[in-house]
Design a protein around this motif. Sequence first.
Motif, PDB file in Angstrom:
ATOM      1  N   ILE A 119       0.836  -1.191   0.000  1.00  0.00           N
ATOM      2  CA  ILE A 119       0.000   0.000   0.000  1.00  0.00           C
ATOM      3  C   ILE A 119       0.867   1.235   0.000  1.00  0.00           C
ATOM      4  CG2 ILE A 119      -1.959  -1.058   1.174  1.00  0.00           C
ATOM      5  CD1 ILE A 119      -0.860   0.396   3.719  1.00  0.00           C
ATOM      6  N   HIS A 120       0.286   2.337  -0.404  1.00  0.00           N
ATOM      7  CA  HIS A 120       1.038   3.583  -0.384  1.00  0.00           C
ATOM      8  C   HIS A 120       0.762   4.335   0.909  1.00  0.00           C
ATOM      9  CE1 HIS A 120       3.033   7.167  -1.696  1.00  0.00           C
ATOM     10  NE2 HIS A 120       1.967   7.856  -1.275  1.00  0.00           N
ATOM     11  N   VAL A 121       1.834   4.761   1.580  1.00  0.00           N
ATOM     12  CA  VAL A 121       1.708   5.544   2.813  1.00  0.00           C
ATOM     13  C   VAL A 121       2.528   6.801   2.631  1.00  0.00           C
ATOM     14  CG1 VAL A 121       2.154   5.568   5.282  1.00  0.00           C
ATOM     15  CG2 VAL A 121       1.507   3.448   4.155  1.00  0.00           C
ATOM     16  N   ASN A 122       1.925   7.973   2.909  1.00  0.00           N
ATOM     17  CA  ASN A 122       2.739   9.178   2.698  1.00  0.00           C
ATOM     18  C   ASN A 122       3.712   9.396   3.865  1.00  0.00           C
ATOM     19  OD1 ASN A 122       1.548  10.636   4.757  1.00  0.00           O
ATOM     20  ND2 ASN A 122      -0.064  11.437   3.429  1.00  0.00           N
TER      21      ASN A 122
ATOM     22  N   ILE B 152       2.700  -0.499   8.634  1.00  0.00           N
ATOM     23  CA  ILE B 152       3.956  -0.538   9.375  1.00  0.00           C
ATOM     24  C   ILE B 152       5.079  -0.987   8.456  1.00  0.00           C
ATOM     25  CG2 ILE B 152       5.198  -1.705  11.257  1.00  0.00           C
ATOM     26  CD1 ILE B 152       2.397  -1.861  12.657  1.00  0.00           C
ATOM     27  N   MET B 153       4.781  -1.984   7.656  1.00  0.00           N
ATOM     28  CA  MET B 153       5.798  -2.482   6.729  1.00  0.00           C
ATOM     29  C   MET B 153       6.241  -1.381   5.785  1.00  0.00           C
ATOM     30  SD  MET B 153       5.264  -5.600   4.112  1.00  0.00           S
ATOM     31  CE  MET B 153       6.284  -5.866   2.704  1.00  0.00           C
ATOM     32  N   ALA B 154       5.275  -0.663   5.247  1.00  0.00           N
ATOM     33  CA  ALA B 154       5.606   0.408   4.304  1.00  0.00           C
ATOM     34  C   ALA B 154       6.414   1.495   5.003  1.00  0.00           C
ATOM     35  CB  ALA B 154       4.324   0.996   3.715  1.00  0.00           C
ATOM     36  N   ALA B 155       6.007   1.813   6.238  1.00  0.00           N
ATOM     37  CA  ALA B 155       6.688   2.888   6.965  1.00  0.00           C
ATOM     38  C   ALA B 155       8.133   2.504   7.249  1.00  0.00           C
ATOM     39  CB  ALA B 155       5.950   3.193   8.267  1.00  0.00           C
ATOM     40  N   VAL B 156       8.373   1.270   7.733  1.00  0.00           N
ATOM     41  CA  VAL B 156       9.741   0.851   8.065  1.00  0.00           C
ATOM     42  C   VAL B 156      10.590   0.830   6.808  1.00  0.00           C
ATOM     43  CG1 VAL B 156      11.149  -1.072   8.876  1.00  0.00           C
ATOM     44  CG2 VAL B 156       9.075  -0.424  10.114  1.00  0.00           C
ATOM     45  N   GLU B 157      10.005   0.302   5.734  1.00  0.00           N
ATOM     46  CA  GLU B 157      10.775   0.270   4.493  1.00  0.00           C
ATOM     47  C   GLU B 157      11.076   1.675   4.014  1.00  0.00           C
ATOM     48  OE1 GLU B 157       8.696  -2.276   1.761  1.00  0.00           O
ATOM     49  OE2 GLU B 157       9.678  -4.058   2.579  1.00  0.00           O
ATOM     50  N   GLY B 158      10.084   2.559   4.142  1.00  0.00           N
ATOM     51  CA  GLY B 158      10.262   3.937   3.660  1.00  0.00           C
ATOM     52  C   GLY B 158      11.240   4.732   4.497  1.00  0.00           C
TER      53      GLY B 158
END
Lengths: 503, 107
Positions: free
Chosen positions: B9-12, B51-57
Motif C-alpha cells: 500500500i502507499h503511505v505518505n 507498518i511495513m511500508a513505513a519501516v521500508e520507507g
Amino acid sequence: MQVTETNAEGLRREFKVVFPASELGERMDARLKELSGQVNIPGFRPGKVPATIIKARFGDAVRGEVIERALNEGAQRTLEEQGVRPATQPKVEVDEYEAGQDLAFTIAVEVLPEIEPADFAKYTLERLEPVADDEAVQEALDGMSKQYGKLETVEKKRAAKDGDVLVIDFTGRVDGEEFQGGKAEDFHLALGSGTFIPGFEDQLIGAKSGEGKDVTVTFPADYGNADLAGKEAVFEVAVKEIKESVASEIDDEFAKQLGHESVDGLREAIRGQIESGMKDVARGRIKRTLFDRLDETHDFPLPEGMVEMEFESIWQRVQQDKEAGQLDADDEGKSDDDLRAEYRGIAERRVKLGLLLSEIGTRNNISVAQEEVNRAMMGQVRNFPGQAEQVIEFYRSNPQAMDQIRAPLFEEKVVDFILEMAQVTPRKVSREELIAASEEGEEGKAEKKAKAPAKKKAPAKKKAAAKDETPAKAEASAEKKAPAKKKAALKKKAVAKGKAKDD
Amino acid sequence: MTRRYFRKIHVNMERMHDIIRAPVITEKSTRGSEHNQVTFRVAPDASKPEIMAAVEGLFGVKVKGVNTIAQQGKVKRFRGRLGKRADYKKAVVTLEEGHSIDVTTGI
C-alpha cells in the motif's frame, strides 16, 4: 607501549610514547565489561545489558577515561623505565589521536641533576662561641635595677630635668575656655616620656617644686579630638613635687625579689640568657657561611622549572609588598628588571641549596623521626595557648603543614651533619664582635655577588637562609609532584618566620 | 518463519513518521535482534501493511514480516480514583536477510 627519547638536552628530557590501538581497545573493552555489571538501564535487569548498548551509551566517556589513564601510566612507566628522576611535574601532550587509532604523546620533563657532594672535610669554618662579658651583664643588671627602681621625692629644691617625674595640677584653656579632659590634679607626669602633646613636657624642664607655670602648646593637626586639633591651648600648671626614680640597690635582696638566691645567681642567669640569645645569632652565622661555601663549591645545572617556580613565589610576594607600599627600603626606586634579576639570583641559590641539602640528606640516611616532629609540633602548640587541640588537629589533617615542621628539622640535621665533618675552629667572641662578624659576613657576601649595593643583600640573604629549608622538604618527602601552589604557600610562611626570627 | 505477504500500500511520509513512534529497547527486544527482528512502538491504529511500508520507507530496508501486539494500558489508582494508562501497539518487524537497522542512532 613504545618509548623513544627525542630530546636530552641539559636537564630536559623528552619522550615520545605510542600506545597501539589494540592495547587501547582491550582496555576499553575491559572497562566496559566492568561497567555492564554496574549500570542500570531501563528495560534491562542489572548486569544483563548487552555490550553493544553499553558501548553506544558510554563509549565516549570510557574512551576519555582510558586515554587519560594511558597518559598517566605512560608517563609514569616511561620515567621509571628510563630511570629519570623528575624535578618537576612532567608535561604530557597528546600529539595525535583519533578513535580507533594509535595514541601518540610526548612527555617533557626536567630531571634532577646529578649532584656530587663536595668533600666536607676540606671545609674550614669558624664557630663563634659567644661569651657574655662582665660589662654586658652589668649593663643588663643596671637596666633591671632601674626598671625595678622606685620613685623618691627630691627633698632639696632643684630644677626639674629630663627623666624626672613631676606631680602637677593643671588646667588647660583654649581661647579662654576650659575643655573636656584639660584638667587634672596630682598628675604624675614623667618628663621625656612623651605622654602629653609635644612641647608640653619640654616646657616644664627647669620648673621647681611649688612653682606655677603657664604652658602654651598647639595641639597637633592630627589630634584625636577634632575640636582641639590645630588649636593653641594655655595650660596653667602648678608643680607640686619633683620625684626622681632611684635605682634599687643591686644586692641579694634585689636578687631574691627576682627569684634568685644571690646576686651571683642572678648574674649567672643573665649571662646565660644573653649567651643563648647570641648562640642563635652565631648559629645563624655559621649556617650562612656554610651555605655560602656549599654554594661556591658545588656547581650543577639547575632545573629551570624549579627555579621558575621558586622565583614566581618570591616575585608574587614582592609584588604584594609593592602594592602594599612595603617594599624593602633598598628595593625602592629600582626598576622591575633589576629586581627580577636580583630575585632570580636568590631563587637559583635557594633551589640549588635545597637540592643539595636533600641530596646530602638522602645519601647519608638523614631522616627526621616522627618523635622529633611531634616535639616540634608541641613547640608550635605552645604558641597558641588554649587552642592546643585545634592546632594538633590542624597538623594531623594537614600533611603539608607537617612537612613545614619537618623541613627545618631536616635542614638542621643536615647542617649538623656537615658541620661534624668539616673542620670547625671555635673562637670565643664578645657580643660586639659577634654582631660585627655576622654583619660583615652578609656584606662580604653581597659584594661577592656584586649584583646590588651591599645593603640590599642583607635582608635578601636572610630570606634565603630561611627559605633554603623548603625545597629540601619538597625533596625529602619525595613529593615531587606536589602542586606548586602549595609549596609556594609554605615557603611564604617559612620566610615570614625566618624574618621574624632574624629581627 | 513463513513469509507473510501483505498487500503493498502507499503511505505518505507524514503518516510514516506518525506510525513509527520509538524503538523498544529491552532485554526481550534485543533477543529478537538475533533473528533479525526489530521492535517499535507504533500508532495503535496502524495496520501491518502500513507498518511495513513505513519501516521500508524510513529506514530503507526490506521487511519480511510484521507481528503486532496491542498492549492495553494498565489501570492505575491515583488518590483513590481509577485511571488508565494509554494503550499502545508494539510491532515486531522481521527484516529480510542482510538488512539491519541501528535502533540506537535514530532517524
